[in-house]
Design an enzyme around this catalytic site. Structure first.
Site, short mmCIF file in Angstrom:
data_model
loop_
_atom_site.label_atom_id
_atom_site.label_comp_id
_atom_site.label_asym_id
_atom_site.label_seq_id
_atom_site.Cartn_x
_atom_site.Cartn_y
_atom_site.Cartn_z
N HIS A 12 48.73 42.09 36.14
CA HIS A 12 48.75 41.63 34.87
C HIS A 12 50.07 41.78 34.19
CE1 HIS A 12 47.84 45.42 32.97
NE2 HIS A 12 47.00 45.47 33.99
N GLU A 44 39.22 46.67 37.63
CA GLU A 44 39.82 48.13 37.89
C GLU A 44 38.85 49.06 38.07
OE1 GLU A 44 42.03 49.24 39.16
OE2 GLU A 44 43.82 49.24 37.67
#
Length: 288
Positions: A88, A162
């Site tokens: 990202h 994550e």
């Protein structure tokens, strides 16, 4: 003038043949796919010789990578696959040097948005069958920006989230080091043994990455884009290459860094490129 040929026989062996103006006797074996020609416009006595090499690459690519890495799937794949991994864009907690983990509170900054838009442009000439993304905001927004204008809907996978870092999430690195010096040092220097409340986040991440690979590779199609986070990307890359969690810190991936893997039908991986960032600094459009 002279030419060097690497000649592949069946069964597979390699021999090198050097061809001069008065070449020795040699035999060309039947093969397929690529024709290599060598001649000299200045000397009509030099023979024009042809050898066809099976599956050769004009750029010197690997002939094959069978058994180079452990298979990531139990069943053979319907076709070979190419998977592009993308981290990202810059997030608010990246900018503030905070520990992010699985928190949804860290969002893309203006810089992160511009980075994701650059990724959309740099990947614009590539065709993808599907885009998979973490559902956590900073990755989700990045994926939406990168995937904008394509027909297929985004697919969000929990296995791309994550690592969960519990009470460390949201703390600045400085505060975490000062408040929990032993725990923080283990996280930074010995992550495989990093443990919170009896949970080993990095070790757990390896299992999560293997599940993510199975979900991605079992999807119909041959070319996929995956948008996610740094730690899970480390685990995805390492598991694809057969590396254990003790190699967690051996891999680094920048914001909007691009890595590319190809998989054969056995589910074995070969890395084509790792953490490409040229597109962050110029108007580069990738072709691979």
């Amino acid at each position: 003038m002279g030419c060097v040929f690497l000649i592949r026989s069946n069964p597979p062996t390699l021999r090198t043949t050097y061809i001069t103006q008065s070449p020795p006797n040699f035999h060309l074996r039947r093969a397929s796919t690529l024709t290599i020609r060598c001649s000299s416009p200045n000397n009509s006595r030099v023979s024009i010789l042809t050898e066809q090499l099976q599956d050769a690459s004009m750029t010197g690519g690997a002939y094959d990578f069978k058994r180079a890495t452990p298979p990531l799937t139990y069943e053979p794949l319907s076709s070979s696959k190419k998977v592009t991994l993308l981290r990202h864009g810059l997030s608010s907690w990246n900018e503030e040097s905070r520990i992010q983990g699985s928190s949804n509170l860290s969002i893309l900054t203006d810089t992160g948005i511009k980075q994701a838009e650059k990724c959309r442009k740099t990947l614009s000439n590539l065709s993808f069958d599907q885009c998979f993304s973490s559902p956590i905001s900073r990755a989700k927004t990045s994926a939406e920006l990168v995937w904008h204008g394509r027909e297929q809907p985004l697919v969000f996978l929990d296995t791309l989230k994550e690592a969960h870092l519990f009470f460390l999430e949201g703390m600045t690195n400085v505060d975490a080091r000062n408040k929990y010096p032993e725990l923080y040092t283990t996280w930074r220097e010995d992550p495989v043994n990093f443990s919170v409340n009896g949970v080993y986040p990095v070790q757990k991440l390896w299992g999560t990455a293997q599940e993510a690979w199975k979900e991605i590779l079992s999807t119909p199609g041959e070319n996929f884009l995956v948008v996610t986070h740094k730690s899970i990307l480390r685990a995805l890359i390492c598991t694809a290459l057969g590396l254990g969690p003790e190699r967690f810190r051996a891999i680094d991936v920048n914001n909007c860094g691009i890595s590319v893997f190809i998989f054969n039908k056995r589910g074995e991986a070969m890395v084509q490129c790792l953490n490409m960032t040229a597109h962050m600094y110029c108007d580069h459009v990738y072709q691979y």
